[in-house]
Design an enzyme around this catalytic site. Structure first.
Site, short mmCIF file in Angstrom:
data_model
loop_
_atom_site.label_atom_id
_atom_site.label_comp_id
_atom_site.label_asym_id
_atom_site.label_seq_id
_atom_site.Cartn_x
_atom_site.Cartn_y
_atom_site.Cartn_z
N ASP A 103 0.84 -1.21 0.00
CA ASP A 103 0.00 0.00 0.00
C ASP A 103 0.88 1.25 0.00
OD1 ASP A 103 0.86 -0.12 2.62
OD2 ASP A 103 -1.13 0.01 3.52
N SER A 104 2.21 1.05 0.06
CA SER A 104 3.15 2.16 -0.14
C SER A 104 2.94 2.78 -1.52
CB SER A 104 4.59 1.68 0.02
OG SER A 104 4.84 0.54 -0.76
N ASP A 107 -1.19 -6.32 -0.57
CA ASP A 107 -1.25 -5.64 0.73
C ASP A 107 -2.68 -5.16 0.97
OD1 ASP A 107 -0.06 -4.76 3.00
OD2 ASP A 107 1.06 -3.12 2.07
N LYS A 151 -1.27 -9.57 2.74
CA LYS A 151 -0.55 -9.11 3.94
C LYS A 151 -1.44 -8.14 4.73
CE LYS A 151 2.89 -5.88 3.78
NZ LYS A 151 2.34 -4.83 4.67
N GLU A 200 -1.44 -5.58 8.31
CA GLU A 200 -0.68 -4.98 9.42
C GLU A 200 -1.46 -5.25 10.70
OE1 GLU A 200 0.25 -0.89 8.58
OE2 GLU A 200 0.98 -1.38 6.57
N GLU A 236 8.71 -5.32 10.43
CA GLU A 236 9.24 -4.02 10.01
C GLU A 236 9.85 -3.29 11.21
OE1 GLU A 236 6.77 -1.70 7.39
OE2 GLU A 236 8.01 0.09 7.63
O1 KIV Z 1 3.48 -1.14 1.79
C1 KIV Z 1 4.64 -1.58 1.76
O2 KIV Z 1 5.41 -1.34 0.84
C2 KIV Z 1 5.07 -2.40 2.88
C3 KIV Z 1 6.54 -2.68 3.00
C4 KIV Z 1 7.21 -1.49 3.56
C5 KIV Z 1 6.79 -3.89 3.79
O3 KIV Z 1 4.28 -2.79 3.68
#
Ligand code: KIV
Length: 285
Positions: free
Chosen positions: A46-47, A85, A115, A117, A183
């Site tokens: 989600d970056s 994500d 994934k 969080e 992380e």
């Molecule tokens: O969103 C992302 O790119 C991430 C990485 C920093 C692990 O969660």
């Protein structure tokens, strides 16, 4: 095409002490290159809200854009282990909503896992997703979606935070998580969790003792939008290369040296002559 990398492949790499390589990626053409370069796994993070869309945080990433771009990455590198994500509020509202959203990553975007969080408050979601047949990577330690509530970036310097992290990791695995991403966890705490499980543990700024490493691609390639934390290493300066190539293009177009004969389409001599004659008779109406 190379053999498809699965969770079993990653677990075998762990057993053989072969490090797992993972990078973020958000589009088709870059995914082709990452696959060709031999990366084992891609995380469509989600970056993307920051590095692709230019937002300050990861929170504005929507389900629809995540699915669209993850599917593009899958088309570019179908052989890698692909992780989608789950964006902010796609799994926090209720378990049913989490299952529907996570399922879209598998059925519409070709993901091998999703994934999330998480911390100990999310164990039941991990359990519900894995019971539904959705492989889950539990992202522990520093969690960008929770940044406004985190007091520190580096998570496990104190004994109580270190113990909590180990306990959370083991509970996630017990609840069915297929892998863990850590992380900004201190190296020896990350090592301890890595050694307590057969499932892959991936480090994002959590030192060298995990089973693999992940970084944000824009940080690796020196592209704008990256935030360059201490743990990142820049392997190329694509910003400079892109600025330089585009600068030459701008210059050549302004000087009319591009396009030249080689980059234009032409008539043969006879066709040109016919066209010239026709132009003479053409009165413009
Ligand atoms: O969103 C992302 O790119 C991430 C990485 C920093 C692990 O969660």
């Amino acid at each position: 095409m190379a053999d498809k990398i699965t969770l079993s492949t990653l677990k075998r790499y762990k057993k053989e002490h072969r490090k797992i390589t993972m990078l973020t990626c958000y589009d088709y053409s870059t995914a082709v290159l990452l696959g060709q370069a031999g990366v084992d796994s891609i995380l469509v993070g989600d970056s993307l809200a920051q590095v692709v869309l230019g937002h300050e945080t990861t929170l504005p990433a929507s389900m629809d854009i995540m699915i669209e771009l993850t599917a593009a990455v899958h088309r570019g590198a179908p052989e890698v282990y692909l992780i989608g994500d789950m964006p902010f509020l796609s799994y926090q509202v209720c378990p049913e909503n989490a299952i529907i959203n996570a399922g879209r990553f598998l059925s519409e975007a070709g993901c091998d896992a999703v994934k999330l969080e998480v911390d100990h408050r999310h164990l039941s979601i991990i359990e519900r997703l894995s019971t539904a047949g959705i492989p889950v990577v539990a992202h522990l330690g520093y969690r960008p979606q929770w940044a406004s509530q985190e007091d520190k970036v580096v998570q496990t310097r104190s004994l109580d935070r270190a113990c909590q992290l180990i306990q959370d990791g083991l509970d996630m695995l017990q609840a069915g998580a297929s892998a863990i991403l850590l992380e900004c966890v201190t190296s020896h705490v990350a090592q301890a969790l890595t050694e307590k499980t057969d499932q892959p543990v991936i480090s994002c700024g959590s030192g060298p003792y995990c089973d693999g490493q992940v970084l944000v691609l824009h940080e690796v390639l020196g592209m704008p939008g990256a935030c360059h934390p201490k743990f990142c290493k820049q392997y190329a300066d694509l910003s400079e290369q892109i600025r330089s190539a585009v600068g030459i293009y701008v210059d050549e177009v302004q000087k009319n040296s591009f396009p030249d004969r080689e980059h234009s389409y032409h008539m043969n001599v006879e066709q040109q002559e016919q066209f010239k004659q026709w132009l003479k008779t053409f009165d413009g109406t």
